[in-house]
Enzyme design. Structure first.
Site, mmCIF file in Angstrom:
data_model
loop_
_atom_site.group_PDB
_atom_site.id
_atom_site.type_symbol
_atom_site.label_atom_id
_atom_site.label_comp_id
_atom_site.label_asym_id
_atom_site.label_seq_id
_atom_site.Cartn_x
_atom_site.Cartn_y
_atom_site.Cartn_z
ATOM 1 N N ARG A 89 36.818 6.470 1.337
ATOM 2 C CA ARG A 89 37.336 6.580 2.700
ATOM 3 C C ARG A 89 37.187 8.021 3.185
ATOM 4 N NH1 ARG A 89 42.971 4.524 2.626
ATOM 5 N NH2 ARG A 89 41.949 2.494 2.593
ATOM 6 N N ARG A 158 48.180 10.868 4.992
ATOM 7 C CA ARG A 158 46.903 10.186 5.209
ATOM 8 C C ARG A 158 46.225 10.694 6.481
ATOM 9 N NH1 ARG A 158 46.734 5.149 2.406
ATOM 10 N NH2 ARG A 158 47.744 5.457 0.392
ATOM 11 N N LYS A 221 52.677 7.209 0.378
ATOM 12 C CA LYS A 221 51.813 7.647 1.471
ATOM 13 C C LYS A 221 52.644 7.983 2.705
ATOM 14 C CE LYS A 221 50.952 2.787 2.623
ATOM 15 N NZ LYS A 221 49.943 1.733 2.651
ATOM 16 N N LYS A 223 52.074 8.627 6.966
ATOM 17 C CA LYS A 223 51.106 8.448 8.042
ATOM 18 C C LYS A 223 51.584 9.115 9.329
ATOM 19 C CE LYS A 223 49.277 4.149 6.127
ATOM 20 N NZ LYS A 223 49.016 2.708 6.341
ATOM 21 N N CYS A 437 41.797 -6.555 8.301
ATOM 22 C CA CYS A 437 41.470 -5.653 7.199
ATOM 23 C C CYS A 437 40.266 -6.204 6.445
ATOM 24 C CB CYS A 437 42.658 -5.493 6.261
ATOM 25 S SG CYS A 437 43.042 -6.980 5.304
ATOM 26 N N CYS A 443 38.705 -5.637 -1.856
ATOM 27 C CA CYS A 443 40.051 -5.085 -2.031
ATOM 28 C C CYS A 443 40.769 -5.765 -3.193
ATOM 29 C CB CYS A 443 40.861 -5.243 -0.751
ATOM 30 S SG CYS A 443 42.556 -4.611 -0.906
ATOM 31 N N CYS A 482 46.762 -9.512 2.540
ATOM 32 C CA CYS A 482 47.940 -9.412 1.686
ATOM 33 C C CYS A 482 49.097 -8.927 2.544
ATOM 34 C CB CYS A 482 47.668 -8.457 0.508
ATOM 35 S SG CYS A 482 47.732 -6.702 0.938
ATOM 36 N N CYS A 486 47.704 -3.545 6.348
ATOM 37 C CA CYS A 486 46.780 -2.516 6.828
ATOM 38 C C CYS A 486 46.320 -2.763 8.260
ATOM 39 C CB CYS A 486 45.568 -2.416 5.897
ATOM 40 S SG CYS A 486 45.956 -1.748 4.268
#
Length: 572
Positions: A89, A158, A221, A223, A437, A443, A482, A486
């Site tokens: 990424r 991120r 994480k 954001k 996603c 993934c 899932c 995302c």
């Protein structure tokens, strides 16, 4: 507040190593994200990185180890290891990309990424199908155009998002520059990235290697995003830290600050939930860095480092209380927030086709369904990049804007589009407001299809909308493979999260502008049930809606679902 003040506080509330969760202990002993990654890259026996800890540490370097799940069972039967490959990424603050950078991304994708790129829901690119021997060539190639993958994943800040709606372009340059400045400020300072991927020698320093993060970085994480009203394309309420731009008489006055957003949850774990960020006050534009430092400091020092499911900032806020967290942020900043200032969001989508802004520049939005750039689209945009004299903007809705086009250059770009994709704008209103996603087959977290399945599901939903005379109604649809969210499904008017192959949780009632969470109406169901529920809801919407009423608002008003007033009540 000075950098030294941050250094002095960074371990004030540290916990004994034995009391930390497993991932915290791994970070503590990783030698500032070095681990044994360099050694693992030399192992030719396997296509993977052998150490499980190194697999986790590589996320801080922007890299996920994955395998082709379409081949997993077959390879297991053949007693072969999984078809290991990697996702990389890119860090792309604000989604701004130069033509030179695009051409390098294109070159690397063709050589090392299976001739495909993915545009993410956080305004950047992902390479997939990358083999271990191609990791260094991609990262070193990115460096040639001043791109990197630092902190694109991992327990750190991120990629920083920024609204790219051309209608907001009056402030876009200033706010995009702020997003880039914040991104550069908050990424880890360890030299591990340069040593492992660029072959730099390790050099001893006189100060701490990570003056802010320390040895254990963030609990999870973190954001950050900048929104420019009236567009909420970044879904600012889904950010741990959101800055909402406020205009003044002489330009950008400052930002309203929103904290505590986050989409991730876990099925069968009711203590986990999505949460919308809370607006806590206003700051002048010159205080953005101080505010980001303070907010991240509070989460760094008070976030849960024992239970990763409970480690996001949203849980810290709900545990401590919003007033207490706000006061602690103000104490850390050394000044108080001003009262929030008025603002209005009217959209979270993209402006399609050509848009012209007051500066006389033109901006052309290219619809990229689910952000999937396969060879044909790569060819088209590569041709544009060779002649384009502006920039590319990557949108949170997984599209591309050819930005800053001069009047005399429009015919050239139109000719390229006509040659490669004459009907490029022939997307329904529903598809223009849908994102997904990547999910399967790459993934490792995906439980069901998303990117590959959503287009066919939309075919069937569009037919139901047409039967009810609703084809032109904008309705947001988000699908994730899932429950981690995302694609930000929990704020969509129609949200779907994967539970098993062909099975999804169905959510209804989110806010069209991303201002309200939705609620689950069916659990672990397949396509027939999904379509049955939607057909009933669309029928009622067509018959009973009020003028100008969005679908999600109708779902709440009609009592089809109860509104979610706070994230902690999402599972009630």
């Amino acid at each position: 507040m000075t950098d030294n003040a941050l250094i002095d506080r960074s371990r004030d509330i540290s916990q004994p190593l034995e009391q930390l969760g497993a991932d915290e202990r791994m970070k503590e002993t990783s030698d500032y994200l070095r681990g044994t990654i360099a050694l693992g890259l030399l192992d030719r026996i396997t296509g993977a990185v052998p150490s499980a800890d190194d697999v986790k540490l590589m996320k801080f370097h922007g890299i996920y180890q994955q395998d082709d799940r379409d081949l997993r069972d077959e390879r297991r039967r053949q007693k072969l290891e999984p078809a290991f490959q990697f996702m990389i990424r890119v860090r792309l603050p604000g989604g701004v990309c130069t033509p030179r950078q695009w051409l390098k991304l294109d070159e690397l994708a063709r050589a090392h990424g299976g001739e495909t790129l993915r545009i993410t829901t956080r305004q950047t690119f992902q390479f997939h199908w990358v083999l271990k021997d191609s990791l260094r060539p991609i990262i070193q190639g990115l460096h040639e155009t001043l791109l990197d993958t630092v902190a694109a994943c991992g327990d750190d800040s991120r990629g920083v998002m920024c609204t790219v709606d051309p209608q907001s372009s009056r402030f876009h340059a200033a706010v995009a520059a702020m997003a880039k400045r914040v991104s550069d400020h908050v990424i880890p300072k360890t030299r591990a990235y340069h040593e492992i991927w660029h072959g730099n020698e390790r050099v001893a320093g006189s100060g701490p290697e990570e003056p802010f993060y320390g040895r254990t970085y963030m609990p999870r994480k973190f954001k950050i995003g900048f929104a420019l009203p009236p567009s909420n394309d970044i879904d600012v309420y889904a950010q741990d830290l959101g800055f909402i731009a406020i205009a003044g008489e002489d330009g950008l006055a400052g930002f309203n600050v929103a904290i505590g957003g986050g989409m991730g949850r876990t099925d069968q774990a009711p203590e986990t939930y999505p949460r919308l960020a809370s607006v806590i006050g206003f700051i002048p534009a010159d205080q953005v860095i101080a505010c980001a430092d303070a907010v991240m400091t509070v989460q760094r020092d008070y976030g849960d480092r024992k239970d990763r499911q409970h480690a996001r900032f949203k849980y810290t806020i709900d545990d401590k209380g919003l007033d207490w967290i706000t006061a602690e942020i103000e104490r850390t900043m050394g000044f108080a927030f001003e009262p929030p200032r008025a603002f209005t969001f009217t959209s979270n989508g993209d402006s399609y086709g050509w848009n012209t802004t007051p500066d006389g520049r033109h901006h052309r939005t290219l619809i990229i369904e689910n952000g999937r750039l396969d060879l044909g689209l790569l060819d088209m945009i590569r041709d544009i990049a060779h002649v384009h004299r502006g920039t590319f903007w990557i949108t949170p809705n997984q599209n591309v804007i050819v930005a800053g086009v001069k009047e005399e250059d429009r015919p050239t770009i139109d000719a390229i589009l006509a040659e490669h994709w004459p009907d490029i704008d022939n997307f329904s209103v529903l598809r223009r407001n849908a994102i997904a996603c990547v999910a399967l087959p790459t993934c490792g977290l995906a439980m069901a299809e998303s990117e590959r399945y959503l287009p066919s599901l939309l075919d069937r939903i569009e037919a139901i909308l047409a039967e009810n005379g609703l084809s032109d109604e904008p309705i947001t649809v988000r699908m994730s493979g899932c429950p981690n969210g995302c694609s930000r499904p929990y704020i969509a008017e129609i949200g779907l999260t994967g539970r098993a192959p062909g099975k999804y949780n169905l959510y209804l009632g989110g806010g069209f502008h991303g201002e309200r969470l939705n609620r689950m109406v069916r659990e672990n169901v397949g396509e027939p049930v999904i379509l049955e529920v939607l057909a009933d809801a669309f029928g009622r919407y067509a018959r009973e809606r009020e003028p100008g009423e969005h679908f999600g608002d109708f779902i709440i008003r009609a009592g089809i679902v109860r509104p979610v007033t706070e994230g902690r009540f999402f599972n009630d």
